[in-house]
Design a protein around this motif. Sequence first.
Motif, PDB file in Angstrom:
ATOM      1  N   ARG A   7       0.842  -1.186   0.000  1.00 50.79           N
ATOM      2  CA  ARG A   7       0.000   0.000   0.000  1.00 50.79           C
ATOM      3  C   ARG A   7       0.878   1.236   0.000  1.00 50.79           C
ATOM      4  O   ARG A   7       1.677   1.441   0.917  1.00 50.79           O
ATOM      5  CB  ARG A   7      -0.948   0.045   1.197  1.00 50.79           C
ATOM      6  N   LEU A   8       0.716   2.054  -1.022  1.00 51.93           N
ATOM      7  CA  LEU A   8       1.436   3.311  -1.124  1.00 51.93           C
ATOM      8  C   LEU A   8       0.593   4.441  -0.554  1.00 51.93           C
ATOM      9  O   LEU A   8      -0.632   4.436  -0.669  1.00 51.93           O
ATOM     10  CB  LEU A   8       1.786   3.627  -2.581  1.00 51.93           C
ATOM     11  N   SER A   9       1.266   5.423   0.030  1.00 49.53           N
ATOM     12  CA  SER A   9       0.606   6.603   0.555  1.00 49.53           C
ATOM     13  C   SER A   9       1.216   7.852  -0.060  1.00 49.53           C
ATOM     14  O   SER A   9       2.419   7.898  -0.323  1.00 49.53           O
ATOM     15  CB  SER A   9       0.745   6.684   2.080  1.00 49.53           C
ATOM     16  N   CYS A  10       0.387   8.857  -0.270  1.00 53.34           N
ATOM     17  CA  CYS A  10       0.836  10.152  -0.764  1.00 53.34           C
ATOM     18  C   CYS A  10       0.222  11.225   0.115  1.00 53.34           C
ATOM     19  O   CYS A  10      -0.992  11.445   0.071  1.00 53.34           O
ATOM     20  CB  CYS A  10       0.423  10.345  -2.226  1.00 53.34           C
ATOM     21  N   ALA A  11       1.047  11.863   0.914  1.00 53.52           N
ATOM     22  CA  ALA A  11       0.598  12.930   1.801  1.00 53.52           C
ATOM     23  C   ALA A  11       0.814  14.275   1.125  1.00 53.52           C
ATOM     24  O   ALA A  11       1.932  14.599   0.722  1.00 53.52           O
ATOM     25  CB  ALA A  11       1.353  12.870   3.121  1.00 53.52           C
ATOM     26  N   SER A  52      -3.161   5.406 -11.817  1.00 55.94           N
ATOM     27  CA  SER A  52      -4.470   5.611 -11.228  1.00 55.94           C
ATOM     28  C   SER A  52      -4.622   7.057 -10.809  1.00 55.94           C
ATOM     29  O   SER A  52      -3.633   7.740 -10.543  1.00 55.94           O
ATOM     30  CB  SER A  52      -4.659   4.684 -10.025  1.00 55.94           C
ATOM     31  N   CYS A  53      -5.868   7.510 -10.728  1.00 54.04           N
ATOM     32  CA  CYS A  53      -6.157   8.906 -10.422  1.00 54.04           C
ATOM     33  C   CYS A  53      -7.481   8.975  -9.680  1.00 54.04           C
ATOM     34  O   CYS A  53      -8.400   8.200  -9.972  1.00 54.04           O
ATOM     35  CB  CYS A  53      -6.218   9.708 -11.725  1.00 54.04           C
ATOM     36  N   ILE A  54      -7.579   9.895  -8.741  1.00 56.90           N
ATOM     37  CA  ILE A  54      -8.817  10.072  -7.994  1.00 56.90           C
ATOM     38  C   ILE A  54      -9.093  11.555  -7.799  1.00 56.90           C
ATOM     39  O   ILE A  54      -8.177  12.335  -7.523  1.00 56.90           O
ATOM     40  CB  ILE A  54      -8.778   9.328  -6.637  1.00 56.90           C
ATOM     41  N   SER A  55     -10.350  11.927  -7.940  1.00 57.95           N
ATOM     42  CA  SER A  55     -10.779  13.274  -7.615  1.00 57.95           C
ATOM     43  C   SER A  55     -11.093  13.338  -6.131  1.00 57.95           C
ATOM     44  O   SER A  55     -11.951  12.597  -5.644  1.00 57.95           O
ATOM     45  CB  SER A  55     -12.006  13.666  -8.425  1.00 57.95           C
ATOM     46  N   THR A  89      -6.325  -0.476  -6.145  1.00 55.62           N
ATOM     47  CA  THR A  89      -7.436   0.356  -5.716  1.00 55.62           C
ATOM     48  C   THR A  89      -6.903   1.668  -5.166  1.00 55.62           C
ATOM     49  O   THR A  89      -6.054   1.669  -4.274  1.00 55.62           O
ATOM     50  CB  THR A  89      -8.281  -0.338  -4.638  1.00 55.62           C
ATOM     51  N   ILE A  90      -7.399   2.774  -5.695  1.00 59.45           N
ATOM     52  CA  ILE A  90      -7.009   4.088  -5.200  1.00 59.45           C
ATOM     53  C   ILE A  90      -8.097   4.612  -4.269  1.00 59.45           C
ATOM     54  O   ILE A  90      -9.286   4.364  -4.476  1.00 59.45           O
ATOM     55  CB  ILE A  90      -6.742   5.068  -6.362  1.00 59.45           C
ATOM     56  N   GLN A 145      -3.671   0.871  -2.995  1.00 55.78           N
ATOM     57  CA  GLN A 145      -3.562  -0.512  -2.553  1.00 55.78           C
ATOM     58  C   GLN A 145      -3.259  -1.373  -3.762  1.00 55.78           C
ATOM     59  O   GLN A 145      -4.034  -1.400  -4.720  1.00 55.78           O
ATOM     60  CB  GLN A 145      -4.864  -0.971  -1.893  1.00 55.78           C
ATOM     61  N   MET A 146      -2.142  -2.074  -3.727  1.00 54.91           N
ATOM     62  CA  MET A 146      -1.682  -2.871  -4.853  1.00 54.91           C
ATOM     63  C   MET A 146      -1.680  -4.335  -4.439  1.00 54.91           C
ATOM     64  O   MET A 146      -0.916  -4.734  -3.556  1.00 54.91           O
ATOM     65  CB  MET A 146      -0.287  -2.434  -5.300  1.00 54.91           C
TER      66      MET A 146
END
Length: 121
Positions: free
Chosen positions: A19-23, A49-52, A69-70, A82-83
Amino acid sequence: EVQLVESGGGLVQAGGSLRLSCAASGFTFDDYAIGWFRQAPGKEREGVSCISSSDGSTYYADSVKGRFTISSDNAKNTVYLQMNSLKPEDTAVYYCAADCSDPLGTLSDYWGQGTQVTVSS
C-alpha cells in the motif's frame, strides 16, 4: 510550499501486496485530482491511477484494473494506492502527482519524490 510525499514502497514477491501513501500539503486538497504514475527502467512514464478528492471519481490503467485500488482520506490530505496480486512488470518508481487528469502527466505541476516498488519472481 506545495509538497507531495510518497511512502510504502519496498520489495515484495510476485502475488504479494503493498500500500502506497501520498501525503499532500501546500494546496487545497479538494480542488485537485491526485494520482499515481510509474516509470520503469527503459520505459516511458505511465499513468497508473487517479482520484478526484472532491467527488471520488477514479481512473485506472488497463494493466492494473482489478488489482489496484485508489482511495483518499480528505481529513488527512492523503491518497492511497492498494496494490494486490503484484507482478514483476509492476516494478517501477511510483510517483504521486497533482493534477492527474492527463495519464501522460503533462498537466501534473506537482510531483512527489517517488518510492521504489520492486516485485520479484
